[in-house]
Design an enzyme around this catalytic site. Sequence first.
Site, short mmCIF file in Angstrom:
data_model
loop_
_atom_site.label_atom_id
_atom_site.label_comp_id
_atom_site.label_asym_id
_atom_site.label_seq_id
_atom_site.Cartn_x
_atom_site.Cartn_y
_atom_site.Cartn_z
N CYS A 57 10.03 1.55 3.35
CA CYS A 57 11.10 0.65 3.76
C CYS A 57 12.46 1.32 3.75
O CYS A 57 13.45 0.71 4.14
CB CYS A 57 11.11 -0.60 2.88
SG CYS A 57 11.50 -0.27 1.15
N GLU B 196 -4.95 -4.51 -1.18
CA GLU B 196 -6.39 -4.29 -1.08
C GLU B 196 -6.70 -2.95 -0.43
O GLU B 196 -7.85 -2.49 -0.45
CB GLU B 196 -7.05 -5.43 -0.31
CG GLU B 196 -6.58 -5.64 1.10
CD GLU B 196 -5.37 -6.56 1.22
OE1 GLU B 196 -5.22 -7.20 2.27
OE2 GLU B 196 -4.56 -6.62 0.26
N ARG B 197 -5.68 -2.30 0.13
CA ARG B 197 -5.89 -0.98 0.74
C ARG B 197 -5.78 0.15 -0.28
O ARG B 197 -6.27 1.25 -0.04
CB ARG B 197 -4.89 -0.77 1.87
CG ARG B 197 -5.04 -1.75 3.02
CD ARG B 197 -3.90 -1.65 3.99
NE ARG B 197 -4.05 -2.56 5.11
CZ ARG B 197 -3.17 -2.72 6.09
NH1 ARG B 197 -2.05 -2.00 6.06
NH2 ARG B 197 -3.38 -3.57 7.08
N GLU C 52 10.32 -3.16 13.11
CA GLU C 52 9.91 -2.18 12.10
C GLU C 52 8.54 -1.64 12.51
O GLU C 52 7.55 -2.36 12.47
CB GLU C 52 9.84 -2.82 10.72
CG GLU C 52 9.44 -1.81 9.65
CD GLU C 52 9.29 -2.43 8.27
OE1 GLU C 52 9.68 -1.77 7.28
OE2 GLU C 52 8.78 -3.56 8.17
N LYS D 277 -1.32 -8.34 -8.19
CA LYS D 277 -2.21 -8.26 -7.03
C LYS D 277 -1.80 -7.03 -6.23
O LYS D 277 -0.85 -7.05 -5.46
CB LYS D 277 -2.13 -9.49 -6.14
CG LYS D 277 -3.26 -9.49 -5.07
CD LYS D 277 -2.84 -10.08 -3.75
CE LYS D 277 -2.24 -9.08 -2.82
NZ LYS D 277 -3.18 -8.06 -2.26
N PHE E 38 0.81 -1.22 0.00
CA PHE E 38 0.00 0.00 0.00
C PHE E 38 0.83 1.26 0.00
O PHE E 38 0.37 2.32 -0.41
CB PHE E 38 -0.92 0.02 1.23
CG PHE E 38 -0.20 0.25 2.53
CD1 PHE E 38 0.11 1.53 2.95
CD2 PHE E 38 0.18 -0.81 3.33
CE1 PHE E 38 0.79 1.75 4.15
CE2 PHE E 38 0.85 -0.61 4.53
CZ PHE E 38 1.16 0.67 4.94
N SER F 286 5.81 -6.75 4.06
CA SER F 286 6.37 -6.94 5.40
C SER F 286 7.28 -8.17 5.45
O SER F 286 7.17 -9.08 4.62
CB SER F 286 5.25 -7.10 6.42
OG SER F 286 4.54 -8.31 6.20
#
Length: 487
Positions: free
Chosen positions: A286, A181-182, A386, A178, A154, A231
Site C-alpha cells: 500500500c 487465507e493466502r 489501485e 484472522k 497477504f 483492499s
Amino acid sequence: MTVQTAQIVKNYIGGEWVESISTKMEAVYNPATGEVIAQVPLSTKVDVEQAVLAANEAFKSWSKTAVPKRARILFKYQQLLVDNWEDLAKLITIENGKSYNEAYGEVLRGIECVEFAAGAPTLMMGKQLPDIATGIESGMYRYPIGVIGGITPFNFPMMVPCWMFPLAIACGNTFVLKPSERTPLLAAKLVELAEEAGLPKGVLNIVNGAHDVVNGLLEHKLVKAISFVGSQPVAEYVYKKGTENLKRVQALAGAKNHSIVLSDANLELATKQIISAAFGSAGERCMAASVVTVQEEIADQLVGRLVEEANKIVIGNGLDEDVFLGPVIRDNHKERTIGYIDSGVEQGATLVRDGREDTAVKGAGYFVGPTIFDHVTQEMKIWQDEIFAPVLSIVRVKSLDEAIEIANESRFANGACIYTDSGASVRQFRETIESGMLGVNVGVPAPMAFFPFSGWKDSFYGDLHANGTDGVEFYTRKKMLTSRWEK
C-alpha cells in the site's frame, strides 16, 4: 526450515492447535512455482465463537497481569523473532513470493513493531492534576478494552500482524487473528514463537478462513475492536459493519501513491528510489510508488533512466539470490494485472516497458515483469485504480502546482513523495498535498512503529491509526477519578 507439502493448517484456540469445524479447504500456493504447499480451512462462525470465548476468558487474568510482566514476555518474544529470522524470511518468500532480501526487511520491520509494543507500557501511563479545586484532585487512568479482532492481508504476513497483536496484548487485551487465507503459515509460526515466549493460553488465537470469519468477528458482541488492513472495498465494509455493531474500528485500505519529480531533482537518486518503490514486493504494497508526475523538461531523461534500470531487474523465485522481483500472489491477480496493462494501451498511454513480455511470465509461477507507461492521464484506469502490481504510470506536468493538483484528484491518499533540492518546494508540497504520509527524496515514506501509519481519504476508515500513540489510544479506554480529601 522445510515446509510440509500440502500440510493442513490448524486454528489456534485457547492455547491448542485444533482443526476447524469446517470441512471446506482452500489451497495455499507457492506463487513462484504454482505448487500447493498447504491446505487452509475456511472456518465458520462456530470456530470464531470458540476463539472469542477463549480470548474473553483469558482477558480476565491477562488484563490484571502486571504491566512489566506483559512487557517481559514481549521482550522475550522479540528475541525469539530475532533468533528465528532466517526461517521467518524464508517462509514469507515461499508463501508470499517476495524476494528473500525483501522478506528479511519485513522481518526486521515486524521485530521493530514488537520492540515498540514491549515499551508501550510507558505510553499507557495516565495523567493527574492534584488541585482542580480546594482539596479535590482528578486523574485519568488507562485500561484495556477486551477482545480485539485482527484481520490481516497477504502482502505483509509478518509486519502487519506484528503491528496489531503485540501492541494490543501489551495494553492488556486479548486477540483473535484472522490472517490471509493466502499466507497462513507465517501467522502460525508467529503464534508458535509467542507460545514459546510464555504468552498464556487464550491471549492470542488464530482462526483461519475468509468471509465467515470476518463477519463472525464483526458481529460478535464480545469483540470490542477490529483492526483491519486490506483492499478499499473490504475496508469500507469492515468499517461500516463493525461500527454498526458498536465496535471501535481502524481499517487501512488501498492506495495510489504519487511521486513528484521536479526539474532540480537528483535524477540518479530519484530513479533508484522509484524503481525500488514501484517494483519492490511486486508492487503489492500500500506504499508502492504507482504514479510519477514529472516536470516536462526532464521527463525524457527520467523515463529513459527508469526503463534502463527496469531492464536490469532480475525476475524469478525469491529464494534465488539475485532475484529482485518475485511473482504476484495468485494467477487470477496476474491476469487482472495483464488486463490493466491491456487497458492502458487501449486508452492511449505509451507503453515504454512491457512486463507481459518478460521470459519469467511464460513459466509456471505468477509473474508479471516491471511495466512502465508514459503519457498517462487522469481519465485512464491505470491512473485511477489501485493495481497492486509492478505497473508504473508516468504523468508529465509543467509545474509543482499542477503535480499537486493531479495527485489531490486521487481518491486515495496513503503516501506521496517529492524529489527536489528546494526547501520552498518541500514546504509547498507538505502544506498542500492531501496525503497522510510524505517523503522527501525517499521512495517509501512508511514511518517507524512509534509513529502512526496515517492514510487519508479512501486509504483509511476510522479515527485512530495503527502504531504509535494512536495505537495505544485505539487499544485502551480511559477512566477518570475525581477525589475529595479533607482534613
